[in-house]
Design a protein around this motif. Structure first.
Motif, PDB file in Angstrom:
ATOM      1  N   LEU A 139       0.827  -1.298   0.021  1.00 31.32           N
ATOM      2  CA  LEU A 139      -0.177   0.185  -0.028  1.00 31.32           C
ATOM      3  C   LEU A 139       0.966   1.232  -0.172  1.00 31.32           C
ATOM      4  CD1 LEU A 139      -2.802  -0.349   2.360  1.00 31.32           C
ATOM      5  CD2 LEU A 139      -3.102   0.192   0.050  1.00 31.32           C
ATOM      6  N   GLU A 140       1.907   1.232   0.789  1.00 32.45           N
ATOM      7  CA  GLU A 140       2.766   2.227   0.890  1.00 32.45           C
ATOM      8  C   GLU A 140       3.385   2.812  -0.366  1.00 32.45           C
ATOM      9  OE1 GLU A 140       5.452   1.551   4.169  1.00 32.45           O
ATOM     10  OE2 GLU A 140       6.639   3.603   3.579  1.00 32.45           O
ATOM     11  N   ASN A 141       3.684   1.638  -1.189  1.00 28.98           N
ATOM     12  CA  ASN A 141       4.366   1.838  -2.409  1.00 28.98           C
ATOM     13  C   ASN A 141       3.644   2.272  -3.099  1.00 28.98           C
ATOM     14  OD1 ASN A 141       5.847   0.824  -4.781  1.00 28.98           O
ATOM     15  ND2 ASN A 141       7.242   0.138  -3.192  1.00 28.98           N
ATOM     16  N   LEU A 142       2.324   1.717  -3.514  1.00 29.03           N
ATOM     17  CA  LEU A 142       1.375   2.169  -4.173  1.00 29.03           C
ATOM     18  C   LEU A 142       0.761   3.658  -4.175  1.00 29.03           C
ATOM     19  CD1 LEU A 142      -1.093  -1.099  -4.533  1.00 29.03           C
ATOM     20  CD2 LEU A 142       0.514  -0.025  -6.571  1.00 29.03           C
ATOM     21  N   LEU A 143       0.709   3.971  -2.991  1.00 31.35           N
ATOM     22  CA  LEU A 143       0.196   5.355  -2.586  1.00 31.35           C
ATOM     23  C   LEU A 143       1.086   6.120  -2.461  1.00 31.35           C
ATOM     24  CD1 LEU A 143      -2.733   4.194   0.093  1.00 31.35           C
ATOM     25  CD2 LEU A 143      -2.926   4.472  -2.542  1.00 31.35           C
ATOM     26  N   ALA A 144       2.476   6.013  -2.630  1.00 31.31           N
ATOM     27  CA  ALA A 144       3.781   6.893  -2.359  1.00 31.31           C
ATOM     28  C   ALA A 144       3.292   8.124  -3.163  1.00 31.31           C
ATOM     29  CB  ALA A 144       4.921   6.246  -2.960  1.00 31.31           C
ATOM     30  N   PRO A 145       2.804   8.242  -4.568  1.00 26.12           N
ATOM     31  CA  PRO A 145       2.570   9.628  -4.857  1.00 26.12           C
ATOM     32  C   PRO A 145       1.694  10.594  -4.203  1.00 26.12           C
ATOM     33  CG  PRO A 145       2.079   7.732  -6.507  1.00 26.12           C
ATOM     34  CD  PRO A 145       2.400   7.152  -5.277  1.00 26.12           C
ATOM     35  N   LEU A 146       0.869  10.075  -3.198  1.00 25.61           N
ATOM     36  CA  LEU A 146       0.008  10.945  -2.411  1.00 25.61           C
ATOM     37  C   LEU A 146       0.995  11.812  -1.310  1.00 25.61           C
ATOM     38  CD1 LEU A 146      -2.936   8.748  -1.662  1.00 25.61           C
ATOM     39  CD2 LEU A 146      -2.933  10.534  -3.293  1.00 25.61           C
ATOM     40  N   ASN A 147       2.251  11.148  -1.297  1.00 23.78           N
ATOM     41  CA  ASN A 147       3.138  11.896  -0.332  1.00 23.78           C
ATOM     42  C   ASN A 147       3.249  13.279  -0.936  1.00 23.78           C
ATOM     43  OD1 ASN A 147       4.239  10.778   2.157  1.00 23.78           O
ATOM     44  ND2 ASN A 147       5.433   9.390   0.973  1.00 23.78           N
ATOM     45  N   LYS A 148       3.443  13.636  -1.951  1.00 21.69           N
ATOM     46  CA  LYS A 148       3.401  14.835  -2.521  1.00 21.69           C
ATOM     47  C   LYS A 148       2.444  15.860  -2.196  1.00 21.69           C
ATOM     48  CE  LYS A 148       6.426  14.065  -6.225  1.00 21.69           C
ATOM     49  NZ  LYS A 148       6.154  12.695  -7.117  1.00 21.69           N
ATOM     50  N   ILE A 149       1.359  15.391  -1.978  1.00 16.91           N
ATOM     51  CA  ILE A 149       0.208  16.381  -1.387  1.00 16.91           C
ATOM     52  C   ILE A 149       0.116  16.330  -0.010  1.00 16.91           C
ATOM     53  CG2 ILE A 149      -1.140  16.658  -3.642  1.00 16.91           C
ATOM     54  CD1 ILE A 149      -3.098  14.547  -2.605  1.00 16.91           C
ATOM     55  N   LYS A 150       1.219  15.672   0.682  1.00 19.40           N
ATOM     56  CA  LYS A 150       1.371  15.741   2.310  1.00 19.40           C
ATOM     57  C   LYS A 150       0.441  14.808   3.013  1.00 19.40           C
ATOM     58  CE  LYS A 150       4.309  19.352   2.795  1.00 19.40           C
ATOM     59  NZ  LYS A 150       4.089  20.903   2.972  1.00 19.40           N
ATOM     60  N   ILE A 151       0.341  13.767   2.349  1.00 16.32           N
ATOM     61  CA  ILE A 151      -0.638  12.694   2.889  1.00 16.32           C
ATOM     62  C   ILE A 151       0.338  11.779   3.628  1.00 16.32           C
ATOM     63  CG2 ILE A 151      -2.212  10.814   2.776  1.00 16.32           C
ATOM     64  CD1 ILE A 151      -3.569  12.545   0.616  1.00 16.32           C
ATOM     65  N   PRO A 152       0.311  11.497   5.005  1.00 17.53           N
ATOM     66  CA  PRO A 152       1.366  10.647   5.591  1.00 17.53           C
ATOM     67  C   PRO A 152       1.052   9.329   5.165  1.00 17.53           C
ATOM     68  CG  PRO A 152      -0.252  11.256   7.345  1.00 17.53           C
ATOM     69  CD  PRO A 152      -0.615  12.133   5.889  1.00 17.53           C
ATOM     70  N   VAL A 153       1.478   8.767   4.095  1.00 14.62           N
ATOM     71  CA  VAL A 153       1.378   7.565   3.629  1.00 14.62           C
ATOM     72  C   VAL A 153       2.182   6.403   4.358  1.00 14.62           C
ATOM     73  CG1 VAL A 153       1.461   6.000   1.498  1.00 14.62           C
ATOM     74  CG2 VAL A 153       1.210   8.338   1.184  1.00 14.62           C
ATOM     75  N   HIS A 154       3.304   6.655   4.845  1.00 18.04           N
ATOM     76  CA  HIS A 154       3.778   5.483   5.652  1.00 18.04           C
ATOM     77  C   HIS A 154       3.009   5.031   7.104  1.00 18.04           C
ATOM     78  CE1 HIS A 154       6.773   3.197   7.844  1.00 18.04           C
ATOM     79  NE2 HIS A 154       6.581   4.067   9.006  1.00 18.04           N
ATOM     80  N   GLU A 155       2.708   6.403   7.594  1.00 16.44           N
ATOM     81  CA  GLU A 155       2.069   6.258   8.847  1.00 16.44           C
ATOM     82  C   GLU A 155       0.634   5.585   8.736  1.00 16.44           C
ATOM     83  OE1 GLU A 155       3.858   8.774   7.849  1.00 16.44           O
ATOM     84  OE2 GLU A 155       5.458   8.973   9.708  1.00 16.44           O
ATOM     85  N   ILE A 156      -0.112   5.933   7.815  1.00 17.63           N
ATOM     86  CA  ILE A 156      -1.202   5.517   7.496  1.00 17.63           C
ATOM     87  C   ILE A 156      -1.061   3.984   7.384  1.00 17.63           C
ATOM     88  CG2 ILE A 156      -3.240   5.111   6.176  1.00 17.63           C
ATOM     89  CD1 ILE A 156      -3.044   8.246   5.582  1.00 17.63           C
ATOM     90  N   ALA A 157      -0.299   3.410   6.642  1.00 14.79           N
ATOM     91  CA  ALA A 157      -0.025   1.920   6.199  1.00 14.79           C
ATOM     92  C   ALA A 157       0.642   1.300   7.539  1.00 14.79           C
ATOM     93  CB  ALA A 157       1.071   1.823   5.292  1.00 14.79           C
ATOM     94  N   MET A 158       1.307   2.014   8.522  1.00 19.80           N
ATOM     95  CA  MET A 158       1.756   1.438   9.886  1.00 19.80           C
ATOM     96  C   MET A 158       0.470   1.258  10.535  1.00 19.80           C
ATOM     97  SD  MET A 158       4.217   0.119  11.229  1.00 19.80           S
ATOM     98  CE  MET A 158       6.023   0.514  11.408  1.00 19.80           C
ATOM     99  N   MET A 159      -0.132   2.315  10.580  1.00 18.82           N
ATOM    100  CA  MET A 159      -1.330   2.173  11.643  1.00 18.82           C
ATOM    101  C   MET A 159      -2.341   0.782  11.004  1.00 18.82           C
ATOM    102  SD  MET A 159      -2.364   6.081  12.005  1.00 18.82           S
ATOM    103  CE  MET A 159      -3.802   6.146  11.444  1.00 18.82           C
TER     104      MET A 159
END
Lengths: 266, 285
Positions: A139-159
């Motif tokens: 998920l983290e990998n697929l959603l990585a582009p969302l990091n650019k709009i400041k969505i904490p992808v890693h944190e969400i995936a960890m949760m």
């Protein structure tokens, strides 16, 4: 009985499905779910059934285990099938007083029921064959582009992955608390719905308290192991596409196109 | 060199009301001075509320001292830049085995620490394998932690810390929630890693029988160090230990009572074997 919840659990085995890249499984499941909304004609249903059965065989997850997982959506299933059965307009087949079963009703009820079963089995097959950590990585990998709009992808995936890890523990705990309250004379079986819901309060309160305590402990343990978010983290199992992943993508896309074509052709 | 050193360490739990006024101050640690040498096996004994868990958290920089200082391998815990180095140097194992396992597969959990440290992938695998071997859990590497016993889970937690290659492991009552077999397993594992991997161990516990083989025992009571010495010295002072609400191992107590009753037995008898030896010597001569 509460221990029987198998949705969202990982089933350890060595199979092709287990060894696939989690991204493939995520995208594949996504395509599969969309295609379930597209199916209309019988051929499509047959196609999905064949596809699902072969996926189950490949996964080496016992059918019994999967069917057990369906138990929890039984009520939802009965409601869906019931409503469709009695409330669909068409030519009446059987009539009991104010309830009428129509031929259209039978067909839609069956279709809806199967669709729901396919949906649950398909998506839980993904969690059975993918460890939450892999799922998170995917998920983290697929959603990585969302990091650019400041969505904490890693944190969400960890949760998400932590939530999945704690499901069986909390289920066990619920079981324990229920038994403890039953030993003190709590009654969960009798009374009307409102009374039953009220009798759940003595379970939920201690469960919440303990969940918060666990969360606190876990946060401390993670900090003690130097967890500081996604920055500078390396992967024990980095994601790398293999030949079989490419083949699976191909199979999934073919399946998706086939389903769409049944919608167009028939 | 001292790997752990505390200098007049004071820690206070401060309770404040809604306006932010201090309503209660609870001094959990009072002027503690502890030195732990590299490679040692040090046990900290104390009854509930003696401040031993607070001490563990202070050593890992989870809690910062109110007064005084904690120095881990020359690094002060109050300096924020040292935080991660301290946690890597002094790894910590907690009490509840369920609440410290993050991964859903044993090997993924052991790899969590090295991942956080930014260790390259290949090395993570060698480290995971080595740490699992160290705690004798290599056979379970692909199992789910939920299916393991408490003692096994705790050994996984130890492996998870070992994979970060710490110089020192702090174990905060690692056996409190385990059955006797699990306790034995864990204590044995801790001794093994102390000897084979030359890792300094700080074992915090309230079970006296776990500290018999330690190099040094520190007894805490109400936030202060009240006794310090090797196990034999400590265990010869049975009455004093009891006044700190600690239970002496049964065999030690038996020997102590017999000695008080006039039998000629050595001062501190720690194990059943020692006791039978001493007893047969006494009976013969």
């Amino acid at each position: 009985m509460i221990r029987d919840i198998t949705i969202g659990q990982y089933y350890p085995a060595k199979s092709i499905l287990h060894s696939l890249d989690p991204r493939v499984k995520l995208v594949g499941t996504f395509l599969y779910i969309i295609s379930l909304f597209i199916v209309k004609h019988y051929t499509a249903y047959v196609l999905v059934t064949i596809f699902l059965l072969s996926a189950i065989t490949l996964s080496k997850v016992p059918l019994k285990f999967i069917v057990k997982g369906l138990k929890q959506i039984l009520i939802l299933l009965i409601f869906t099938v019931g409503f469709n059965l009695f409330l669909t307009k068409g030519d009446p087949v059987v009539e009991f007083g104010f309830l009428t079963i129509t031929d259209q009703g039978i067909i839609t009820a069956l279709k809806m029921g199967f669709r729901l079963i396919f949906l649950i089995i398909g998506s839980s097959l993904m969690t059975y064959t993918t460890t939450p950590n892999q799922l998170t990585d995917g998920l983290e990998n697929l959603l990585a582009p969302l990091n650019k709009i400041k969505i904490p992808v890693h944190e969400i995936a960890m949760m998400m992955s932590i939530a999945l890890r704690f499901i069986p523990i909390l289920v066990e705990e619920t079981d324990k608390i229920m038994k403890a309250q039953m030993a003190r004379g709590a009654d969960f079986e009798s009374g009307n719905i409102i009374q039953r819901a009220k009798s759940l309060i003595p379970i939920l309160v201690p469960l919440f308290v303990s969940a918060f305590r666990r969360a606190n402990d876990l946060a401390m343990a993670m900090e003690a192991r130097c967890y500081r978010g996604g920055k500078g983290r390396t992967k024990m199992k980095p994601l790398k596409y293999d030949k079989r992943d490419m083949i699976t993508y191909f199979v999934m896309i073919t399946f998706f196109i086939l389903i769409i074509s049944t919608r167009i052709l028939f | 060199m001292d790997i752990i050193k505390t200098d007049n360490l004071v820690f206070e739990y401060v309770t404040t009301n809604e306006e932010g006024d201090v309503t209660d101050v609870n001094r959990a640690l009072n002027n503690l001075n502890i030195d732990v040498q590299k490679g040692d096996f040090v046990a900290i004994l104390g009854h509930n509320g003696s401040g031993k868990s607070t001490l563990a958290k202070a050593l890992n920089a989870i809690l910062l001292p109110t007064k005084g200082s904690v120095i881990i391998k020359g690094m002060d815990t109050r300096v924020e830049d040292n935080l991660w180095d301290i946690r890597q140097t002094a790894g910590m194992v907690f009490q509840n085995p369920d609440n410290q396992i993050i991964g859903t597969v044993v090997e993924e959990d052991v790899g969590f620490g090295p991942e956080n440290l930014g260790v390259p992938t290949d090395e993570i695998w060698t480290r995971v394998e080595k740490s699992l071997k160290d705690v004798n859990m290599l056979d379970y590497r692909t199992s789910s932690p939920n299916k393991l016993s408490g003692g096994q889970k705790q050994r996984i937690a130890i492996a998870g810390i070992m994979a970060m290659q710490p110089e020192c492991i702090i174990l905060d009552e690692p056996t409190a929630m385990l059955d006797p077999n699990g306790r034995k397993e864990v204590i044995q594992t801790v001794h093994e890693i102390n000897k084979t991997a030359n890792v300094t161990v700080l074992l915090i516990t309230h079970y006296m029988d776990e500290v018999i083989d330690a190099d040094k025992v520190i007894v805490m009571y109400q936030g202060e160090i009240v006794m310090q010495g090797n196990p034999r010295e400590i265990f010869s002072r049975v009455d004093e230990l009891k006044s700190y609400r600690l239970d002496v191992p049964q065999v030690t107590e038996l020997a102590y009572e017999l000695k008080k009753a006039g039998l000629d037995l050595p001062d501190a008898v720690l194990t059943i074997d020692e006791f039978t030896d001493a007893m047969s010597k006494y009976l013969k001569g």
